[in-house]
Design an enzyme around this catalytic site. Structure first.
Site, PDB file in Angstrom:
ATOM      1  N   HIS A  45       0.822  -0.872   0.041  1.00 37.81           N
ATOM      2  CA  HIS A  45       0.012  -0.040  -0.204  1.00 37.81           C
ATOM      3  C   HIS A  45       1.022   1.613   0.063  1.00 37.81           C
ATOM      4  O   HIS A  45       0.514   2.715  -0.365  1.00 37.81           O
ATOM      5  CB  HIS A  45      -0.829   0.178   1.515  1.00 37.81           C
ATOM      6  CG  HIS A  45      -2.145  -1.313   0.631  1.00 37.81           C
ATOM      7  ND1 HIS A  45      -2.815  -1.385   0.199  1.00 37.81           N
ATOM      8  CD2 HIS A  45      -2.270  -2.074   2.339  1.00 37.81           C
ATOM      9  CE1 HIS A  45      -3.473  -2.420   0.333  1.00 37.81           C
ATOM     10  NE2 HIS A  45      -3.367  -2.956   1.714  1.00 37.81           N
ATOM     11  N   ASP A 103      -2.009 -10.721  -2.365  1.00 39.28           N
ATOM     12  CA  ASP A 103      -2.814 -10.170  -1.043  1.00 39.28           C
ATOM     13  C   ASP A 103      -4.467  -9.320  -1.085  1.00 39.28           C
ATOM     14  O   ASP A 103      -4.903  -9.622  -2.674  1.00 39.28           O
ATOM     15  CB  ASP A 103      -2.330  -9.017  -0.522  1.00 39.28           C
ATOM     16  CG  ASP A 103      -2.406  -8.525   1.140  1.00 39.28           C
ATOM     17  OD1 ASP A 103      -2.043  -8.407   1.592  1.00 39.28           O
ATOM     18  OD2 ASP A 103      -4.125  -7.578   0.503  1.00 39.28           O
ATOM     19  N   HIS A 137      -5.997  -7.296  -0.669  1.00 40.88           N
ATOM     20  CA  HIS A 137      -6.524  -6.297  -0.809  1.00 40.88           C
ATOM     21  C   HIS A 137      -5.915  -5.697  -2.310  1.00 40.88           C
ATOM     22  O   HIS A 137      -4.783  -6.208  -2.326  1.00 40.88           O
ATOM     23  CB  HIS A 137      -5.992  -5.229   0.995  1.00 40.88           C
ATOM     24  CG  HIS A 137      -6.794  -5.325   1.972  1.00 40.88           C
ATOM     25  ND1 HIS A 137      -6.198  -6.269   3.346  1.00 40.88           N
ATOM     26  CD2 HIS A 137      -8.336  -4.877   2.322  1.00 40.88           C
ATOM     27  CE1 HIS A 137      -7.039  -6.121   3.858  1.00 40.88           C
ATOM     28  NE2 HIS A 137      -7.766  -5.641   3.330  1.00 40.88           N
ATOM     29  N   ASP A 155      -4.855 -12.713   3.410  1.00 36.96           N
ATOM     30  CA  ASP A 155      -5.745 -12.461   4.628  1.00 36.96           C
ATOM     31  C   ASP A 155      -7.301 -12.938   3.204  1.00 36.96           C
ATOM     32  O   ASP A 155      -8.807 -12.449   3.798  1.00 36.96           O
ATOM     33  CB  ASP A 155      -5.973 -10.848   4.860  1.00 36.96           C
ATOM     34  CG  ASP A 155      -4.866  -9.842   3.412  1.00 36.96           C
ATOM     35  OD1 ASP A 155      -4.237 -10.300   2.808  1.00 36.96           O
ATOM     36  OD2 ASP A 155      -4.803  -8.730   3.849  1.00 36.96           O
TER      37      ASP A 155
HETATM   38 ZN   LIG Z   1      -3.684  -6.984   2.430  1.00 35.73          ZN
END
Ligand SMILES: [Zn+2]
Length: 368
Positions: free
Chosen positions: A149, A184, A186, A271
């Site tokens: 991120h 991931d 996200h 995740d």
């Molecule tokens: Zn994540």
């Protein structure tokens, strides 16, 4: 239900590789994947009770030790300022380094030691990537804080420096083409922003669309000469094993094959697991290991086993530990016990997301 997982032998034989390349077979010499780890990664504590906490790595190490897989472990020096500056701008690096106490966002606190620990994580992924390229065998960097991120001039979402992007840029500087597979849960907005305009780095992400950070629709295909080299599969809640494996076979494999990378990097967050408390994706542990195994087979076939895996998120301790142990076991031709094996998506709920990605990318790639 227990499903032991050994894919290497069949996969390599069916890929038609010459015997000399079949170095992953059970019992054929030294461990065929290097681990990169440093106990100092446990020193990073953004805030008390934070979900991105040292116990994540403790659980991974404990699962690996129990499976007798915590071997061939290397440490690495921190990334240098010049290595960080390939993807982060000078103003951001100076701000972060000199912040002392502060926050990059409400969940991403900075303390006096944070910069050095983040640079240590970046250095570990750099080391793992260089080792994979040099030796033609996979590496797994067990790091925190995570990185995907963090963008050119920002951090956030528990990320400070973009570990995988720093390693990718290091390979590009050597004249290599890099495919980044981001599994991931996200969207890796930071990695996307760093390489959206590049045709040397293929960035491919599967993620739950609509949660943090809100980016990553199928229609975002990159910018300028990088158009076509940003690939998003924006899954909805409830997507798991069948959806991910279909995305791999219909999107990841054909695009990576046509891109022909020199090295494959993987942002591996756990995740998307059905036990993860942060997202609504439902991959099982065997589903994760199968997904990584298929990508590893791709790296074996296309670029001589040059695959570097880096840990991103993943917040259920047992899911995290057993998936990473399963992945390392897979690389070393060993099956491990995967207890969290319920298949909650066996119909492929993500079909519409995959179709949207294929529609967006037909102008750039040959996709069925
Ligand atoms: Zn994540």
């Amino acid at each position: 239900m227990f499903r032991g997982v050994i894919f290497n032998r069949d996969k390599l034989v069916s890929d038609g590789l010459e015997p000399a390349r079949r170095c992953l077979e059970v019992g054929s010499g030294p461990p065929s994947a290097v681990l990169v780890y440093d106990p100092r990664f446990l020193d990073h504590i953004a805030s008390p009770f934070h979900v991105e906490r040292p116990d994540r790595l403790r659980s991974i190490v404990s699962h690996l030790e129990r499976a007798d897989l915590f071997t061939d472990v290397e440490r690495a020096p921190p990334a240098t300022p010049a290595e960080l500056a390939r993807v982060h701008n000078a103003t951001y690096l100076e701000y972060f380094r000199n912040l002392g106490e502060g926050r990059l966002d409400p969940e991403t606190a900075v303390h006096p030691g944070t910069f050095d620990l983040a640079a240590l994580a970046a250095g570990a992924v750099l080391h793992g990537t260089r080792a994979a390229v040099r030796d033609g065998r996979p590496s797994v960097a067990l790091v925190r804080p995570p990185g995907h991120h963090a963008g050119p001039d920002y951090g956030g979402g528990f990320c400070y420096l973009n570990n995988v992007a720093i390693a990718a840029a290091d390979q590009v500087a050597e004249g290599r083409r890099v495919a980044i597979l981001d599994y991931d849960a996200h969207h890796g907005n930071g990695t996307r922003d760093m390489f959206a305009g590049s045709a040397s780095v293929l960035y491919l992400s599967t993620h739950e669309y609509g949660i943090y950070p809100g980016t990553g629709p199928a229609e975002d295909v990159g910018e300028g000469e990088g158009r076509g080299f940003t690939v998003n599969v924006p899954f909805a809640a409830g997507c798991g094993d069948a959806s991910y494996l279909a995305a791999h076979d219909r999107v990841v494999e054909p695009i990576v094959e046509q891109f022909r990378p020199d090295v494959v990097l993987m942002s591996l967050g756990i995740d998307a697991h059905y036990r993860d408390p942060l997202t609504s994706l439902v991959l099982s542990s065997p589903g994760y290991v199968e997904l990584v195994a298929r990508s590893a087979a791709l790296a074996t076939r296309l670029c001589g086993n040059r695959l570097a895996v880096a840990l991103e998120g993943g917040y259920h301790l047992d899911a995290l530990g057993e998936v990473i142990a399963g992945v390392v076991g897979h690389f070393r031709g060993r099956s491990t016990r995967l207890a969290l094996s319920e298949v909650l998506d066996d119909t492929g709920r993500g079909k519409s997301a995959i179709e949207a990605t294929i529609r967006a990318h037909r102008p750039f790639w040959n996709l069925r």
